[in-house]
Write a protein that holds these residues in place. Structure first.
Motif, PDB file in Angstrom:
ATOM      1  N   VAL A   1       0.831  -1.211   0.000  1.00 14.05           N
ATOM      2  CA  VAL A   1       0.000   0.000   0.000  1.00 14.05           C
ATOM      3  C   VAL A   1       0.863   1.258   0.000  1.00 14.05           C
ATOM      4  O   VAL A   1       1.762   1.412   0.829  1.00 14.05           O
ATOM      5  N   ASP A   2       0.551   2.143  -0.930  1.00 17.46           N
ATOM      6  CA  ASP A   2       1.265   3.412  -1.090  1.00 17.46           C
ATOM      7  C   ASP A   2       0.380   4.548  -0.580  1.00 17.46           C
ATOM      8  O   ASP A   2      -0.483   5.051  -1.286  1.00 17.46           O
ATOM      9  N   ARG A   3       0.591   4.916   0.680  1.00 18.33           N
ATOM     10  CA  ARG A   3      -0.228   5.953   1.297  1.00 18.33           C
ATOM     11  C   ARG A   3      -0.050   7.307   0.626  1.00 18.33           C
ATOM     12  O   ARG A   3      -1.002   8.071   0.467  1.00 18.33           O
ATOM     13  N   ALA A   4       1.191   7.618   0.260  1.00 19.53           N
ATOM     14  CA  ALA A   4       1.452   8.917  -0.364  1.00 19.53           C
ATOM     15  C   ALA A   4       0.696   9.054  -1.667  1.00 19.53           C
ATOM     16  O   ALA A   4       0.189  10.140  -1.999  1.00 19.53           O
ATOM     17  N   ALA A   5       0.588   7.961  -2.425  1.00 20.38           N
ATOM     18  CA  ALA A   5      -0.156   8.003  -3.686  1.00 20.38           C
ATOM     19  C   ALA A   5      -1.642   8.233  -3.426  1.00 20.38           C
ATOM     20  O   ALA A   5      -2.304   8.973  -4.157  1.00 20.38           O
ATOM     21  N   ILE A   6      -2.173   7.589  -2.392  1.00 18.87           N
ATOM     22  CA  ILE A   6      -3.580   7.796  -2.046  1.00 18.87           C
ATOM     23  C   ILE A   6      -3.814   9.256  -1.656  1.00 18.87           C
ATOM     24  O   ILE A   6      -4.763   9.899  -2.119  1.00 18.87           O
ATOM     25  N   ALA A   7      -2.941   9.793  -0.801  1.00 21.53           N
ATOM     26  CA  ALA A   7      -3.097  11.176  -0.340  1.00 21.53           C
ATOM     27  C   ALA A   7      -3.014  12.156  -1.504  1.00 21.53           C
ATOM     28  O   ALA A   7      -3.756  13.148  -1.551  1.00 21.53           O
ATOM     29  N   HIS A   8      -2.124  11.880  -2.462  1.00 22.97           N
ATOM     30  CA  HIS A   8      -1.908  12.814  -3.566  1.00 22.97           C
ATOM     31  C   HIS A   8      -2.926  12.619  -4.700  1.00 22.97           C
ATOM     32  O   HIS A   8      -3.571  13.578  -5.139  1.00 22.97           O
ATOM     33  N   LYS A   9      -3.085  11.383  -5.159  1.00 27.75           N
ATOM     34  CA  LYS A   9      -3.943  11.124  -6.314  1.00 27.75           C
ATOM     35  C   LYS A   9      -5.425  11.283  -5.994  1.00 27.75           C
ATOM     36  O   LYS A   9      -6.184  11.854  -6.764  1.00 27.75           O
ATOM     37  N   VAL A  10      -5.821  10.730  -4.867  1.00 22.76           N
ATOM     38  CA  VAL A  10      -7.246  10.705  -4.524  1.00 22.76           C
ATOM     39  C   VAL A  10      -7.665  11.951  -3.767  1.00 22.76           C
ATOM     40  O   VAL A  10      -8.689  12.575  -4.075  1.00 22.76           O
ATOM     41  N   TYR A  11      -6.855  12.356  -2.786  1.00 20.06           N
ATOM     42  CA  TYR A  11      -7.261  13.443  -1.896  1.00 20.06           C
ATOM     43  C   TYR A  11      -6.556  14.763  -2.176  1.00 20.06           C
ATOM     44  O   TYR A  11      -6.721  15.729  -1.424  1.00 20.06           O
ATOM     45  N   LYS A  12      -5.774  14.823  -3.244  1.00 24.07           N
ATOM     46  CA  LYS A  12      -5.138  16.067  -3.704  1.00 24.07           C
ATOM     47  C   LYS A  12      -4.376  16.762  -2.582  1.00 24.07           C
ATOM     48  O   LYS A  12      -4.373  17.978  -2.465  1.00 24.07           O
ATOM     49  N   ASP A  13      -3.753  15.961  -1.732  1.00 30.99           N
ATOM     50  CA  ASP A  13      -2.934  16.440  -0.622  1.00 30.99           C
ATOM     51  C   ASP A  13      -3.725  17.232   0.415  1.00 30.99           C
ATOM     52  O   ASP A  13      -3.164  18.047   1.151  1.00 30.99           O
ATOM     53  N   THR A  14      -5.019  16.956   0.500  1.00 33.96           N
ATOM     54  CA  THR A  14      -5.831  17.542   1.580  1.00 33.96           C
ATOM     55  C   THR A  14      -5.838  16.636   2.813  1.00 33.96           C
ATOM     56  O   THR A  14      -6.457  16.971   3.826  1.00 33.96           O
ATOM     57  N   VAL A  15      -5.171  15.470   2.724  1.00 38.91           N
ATOM     58  CA  VAL A  15      -4.941  14.593   3.874  1.00 38.91           C
ATOM     59  C   VAL A  15      -3.461  14.248   3.901  1.00 38.91           C
ATOM     60  O   VAL A  15      -2.733  14.500   2.924  1.00 38.91           O
ATOM     61  N   ASP A  16      -3.005  13.656   5.006  1.00 44.16           N
ATOM     62  CA  ASP A  16      -1.598  13.305   5.162  1.00 44.16           C
ATOM     63  C   ASP A  16      -1.444  11.796   5.359  1.00 44.16           C
ATOM     64  O   ASP A  16      -2.240  11.182   6.081  1.00 44.16           O
ATOM     65  N   PRO A  17      -0.428  11.178   4.745  1.00 44.43           N
ATOM     66  CA  PRO A  17      -0.182   9.749   4.975  1.00 44.43           C
ATOM     67  C   PRO A  17       0.012   9.475   6.470  1.00 44.43           C
ATOM     68  O   PRO A  17       0.603  10.280   7.187  1.00 44.43           O
ATOM     69  N   LEU A  18      -0.488   8.327   6.917  1.00 45.07           N
ATOM     70  CA  LEU A  18      -0.428   7.982   8.338  1.00 45.07           C
ATOM     71  C   LEU A  18       0.186   6.598   8.504  1.00 45.07           C
ATOM     72  O   LEU A  18      -0.232   5.647   7.845  1.00 45.07           O
ATOM     73  N   TYR A  19       1.163   6.480   9.399  1.00 45.18           N
ATOM     74  CA  TYR A  19       1.896   5.228   9.583  1.00 45.18           C
ATOM     75  C   TYR A  19       1.728   4.658  10.988  1.00 45.18           C
ATOM     76  O   TYR A  19       2.517   3.827  11.414  1.00 45.18           O
ATOM     77  N   SER A  20       0.718   5.124  11.697  1.00 47.90           N
ATOM     78  CA  SER A  20       0.407   4.598  13.015  1.00 47.90           C
ATOM     79  C   SER A  20      -1.055   4.887  13.303  1.00 47.90           C
ATOM     80  O   SER A  20      -1.636   5.821  12.750  1.00 47.90           O
ATOM     81  N   MET A  21      -1.671   4.090  14.169  1.00 48.30           N
ATOM     82  CA  MET A  21      -3.060   4.358  14.532  1.00 48.30           C
ATOM     83  C   MET A  21      -3.192   5.611  15.386  1.00 48.30           C
ATOM     84  O   MET A  21      -4.263   6.192  15.475  1.00 48.30           O
ATOM     85  N   VAL A  22      -2.123   6.025  16.042  1.00 46.64           N
ATOM     86  CA  VAL A  22      -2.136   7.276  16.813  1.00 46.64           C
ATOM     87  C   VAL A  22      -1.659   8.399  15.891  1.00 46.64           C
ATOM     88  O   VAL A  22      -0.532   8.364  15.403  1.00 46.64           O
ATOM     89  N   PRO A  23      -2.483   9.399  15.630  1.00 45.10           N
ATOM     90  CA  PRO A  23      -2.130  10.415  14.634  1.00 45.10           C
ATOM     91  C   PRO A  23      -1.080  11.410  15.125  1.00 45.10           C
ATOM     92  O   PRO A  23      -0.822  11.538  16.325  1.00 45.10           O
ATOM     93  N   LYS A  24      -0.511  12.103  14.167  1.00 45.21           N
ATOM     94  CA  LYS A  24       0.414  13.182  14.484  1.00 45.21           C
ATOM     95  C   LYS A  24      -0.302  14.243  15.314  1.00 45.21           C
ATOM     96  O   LYS A  24      -1.470  14.524  15.108  1.00 45.21           O
ATOM     97  N   GLY A  25       0.430  14.832  16.259  1.00 43.69           N
ATOM     98  CA  GLY A  25      -0.139  15.869  17.100  1.00 43.69           C
ATOM     99  C   GLY A  25      -0.513  15.389  18.483  1.00 43.69           C
ATOM    100  O   GLY A  25      -0.771  16.201  19.364  1.00 43.69           O
TER     101      GLY A  25
END
Length: 528
Positions: A307-331
């Motif tokens: 799974v390529d999260r960056a491609a999903i964030a860019h192609k599908v969501y036009k960079d309005t979301v950020d790739p996530l690599y853990s169930m606990v989000p950034k912040g």
């Protein structure tokens, strides 16, 4: 419509939310009775009107028509009294939590709201015990007592510093014992609550009409007298309604294309404002361990490797979301990048090696399920991109299936889906709430996950700490267990966007720490 020179306020969904009370504050927010209700559009419709059945986005409506002991006034990142006059742990071990109710509380029909009603409301959640329902939030609760009309005492079976946050969730909405059975869900479209608004009428999947509840006693200072919530199937239809002045603002469900379009407009072209921010909503895949293929750890690991999260964030969501690599989000305290640390960049060769070593040499047949009307218009595109990525590897044979949310919920609760997509808006802004809801026999997924060390050691240890900055080690270890098991696969972290007509004020203050909209903050500007 969108004027870049106007003050754009960031909508924080974590502790920094208090900063929202400053900024563009020069406009009047008074509203007159003859201007009609403020009309809010969203693609997120309730799955139920009974709090005992819901651990989902039905909470967005509940927050406004029901009341909880504790909640979040504007600027608060920790729960504050609402139906309660005061609440506190009365022992040193965080196992006895005592609340005193406000005087003179009543439900919208005039019946008394007392300690017995609170006890009834909490007890019925556990008695009814809906699969995938909010009973999973009450794992640390042993019993509830109502020693007097205005005193409620919660006895916990173990220390739990997060329990006040649980009481602040809309799942713990207080209901009238005469209107909500102790052992069964209420099935009709009526609501008897004590929140800022009453539910005047409700058409499932279409509209909810809210009117000011004159019997309400709590912290909410209502800036309007009525709100109508309209439910849309997709972002395009919702944004068209906004541009046609049929709604005043949008809440959940703005598609990436619509966000980009709104960002590119100027005030000369349209009379809209776009309010954006940082949030902690996440999107992820769930693997069913009972499925003959998704139940194999090697299959789950191979999916995670491709799974390529960056491609999903860019192609599908036009960079309005950020790739996530853990169930606990950034912040949030305790966030890691475990899936990136273990898997690195997407790699077909590594995925093939994982499957081969497990004796799997033929393409793996997997069915991926998604909902058509809950998480926004891009969901179908997201799953088509997942299908493309997995099938391009030649390691998987993917079938996509979908259902509307109401039947989708029934499907995953019944264990019908091998792999399915979910989104998660936090119950409260703490790493605990991105781990605990997904593990145990009774969890928010309707899919049991016996993560023993997380359940019996790491979570209990973290909940003994009132200072949440001291629990990083426990949450890092818990996240590594989730990475190792690959029962859940985080995909992206969202950002909240609200589009509104320029005569609407208060949207920048209207989201609580769980990014639920407090409709009472909205008003019409009467002067510029």
């Amino acid at each position: 419509m969108f004027n870049r020179n106007r003050c754009l306020r960031r909508v924080a969904a974590i502790a920094s939310i208090s900063s929202l009370v400053t900024g563009c504050g020069v406009l009047s927010s008074d509203t007159s009775d003859d201007e009609g209700p403020i009309v809010v559009g969203t693609t997120s419709s309730p799955s139920t009107l009974d709090p005992a059945a819901s651990w989902d986005s039905s909470w967005e409506l509940f927050r406004n028509i029901y009341q909880t002991l504790l909640s979040y006034p504007v600027g608060a990142s920790a729960p504050q009294p609402d139906a309660a006059k005061s609440c506190e742990f009365s022992d040193s071990s965080n196992q006895v939590f005592r609340c005193e109710l406000r005087e003179g509380l009543t439900f919208s029909d005039g019946s008394t709201l007392d300690a017995k009603a609170v006890k009834h409301s909490i007890d019925r959640i556990r008695e009814i015990n809906v699969n995938g329902g909010p009973a999973g939030l009450l794992g640390s609760l042993e019993r509830v007592q109502a020693p007097s009309e205005r005193e409620v005492v919660f006895h916990l079976n173990k220390p739990d510093a997060t329990f006040p946050f649980v009481l602040a969730t809309p799942a713990m909405s207080i209901v009238d014992p005469d209107a909500y059975p102790a052992d069964a869900l209420r099935e009709d479209d009526g609501v008897v609550g004590s929140g800022p608004y009453t539910l005047q009428s409700y058409k499932e999947g279409e509209e909810a009409e809210l009117a000011r509840n004159d019997r309400y006693k709590g912290f909410a200072e209502r800036q309007n007298n009525a709100v109508t919530i309209r439910y849309f199937q997709d972002s395009g239809t919702m944004v068209k309604a906004l541009r046609d002045d049929r709604i005043d603002l949008t809440y959940r469900g703005l598609a990436a294309d619509d966000i980009i379009d709104l960002q590119g407009k100027t005030s000369k072209e349209e009379e809209l404002q776009l309010i954006d921010g940082t949030g902690t909503d996440i999107n992820y895949l769930v693997f069913n361990p009972e499925d003959p293929w998704a139940g194999k750890k090697a299959v789950r690991q191979a999916v995670a490797q491709i799974v390529d999260r960056a491609a999903i964030a860019h192609k599908v969501y036009k960079d309005t979301v950020d790739p996530l690599y853990s169930m606990v989000p950034k912040g949030l305290t305790g966030h890691t990048t475990g899936f990136f640390d273990d898997y690195g960049e997407p790699s077909v060769s590594k995925a093939r090696r994982i499957l081969t070593e497990a004796g799997i040499t033929e393409p793996v047949p997997l069915t991926l399920w998604y909902t058509t009307d809950r998480y926004g218009s891009e969901t179908a595109l997201e799953f088509k991109e997942l299908e493309r990525q997995l099938e391009a590897s030649k390691l998987f044979d993917i079938t996509l299936k979908s259902r509307p949310w109401k039947t989708y919920v029934e499907g995953y609760q019944n264990g019908e889906y091998p792999v399915f997509g979910r989104g998660w808006a936090p119950d409260f802004p703490d790493a605990d709430n991105f781990i605990a809801p997904f593990v145990g026999k009774q969890n928010a997924l309707g899919t049991p996950y016996e993560a023993d060390k997380i359940i019996n050691e790491l979570l209990p240890s973290s909940r003994r700490e009132s200072d949440r900055g001291n629990v990083v080690k426990q949450f890092e270890e818990a996240q590594q267990i989730l990475v190792d098991d690959v029962r859940l696969l985080p995909l992206w972290q969202g950002r909240p966007y609200v589009a509104a007509s320029r005569d609407i004020s208060g949207a920048e203050r209207a989201l609580d720490p769980s990014t639920i909209m407090m409709m009472w903050q909205l008003s019409r500007k009467t002067s510029w």
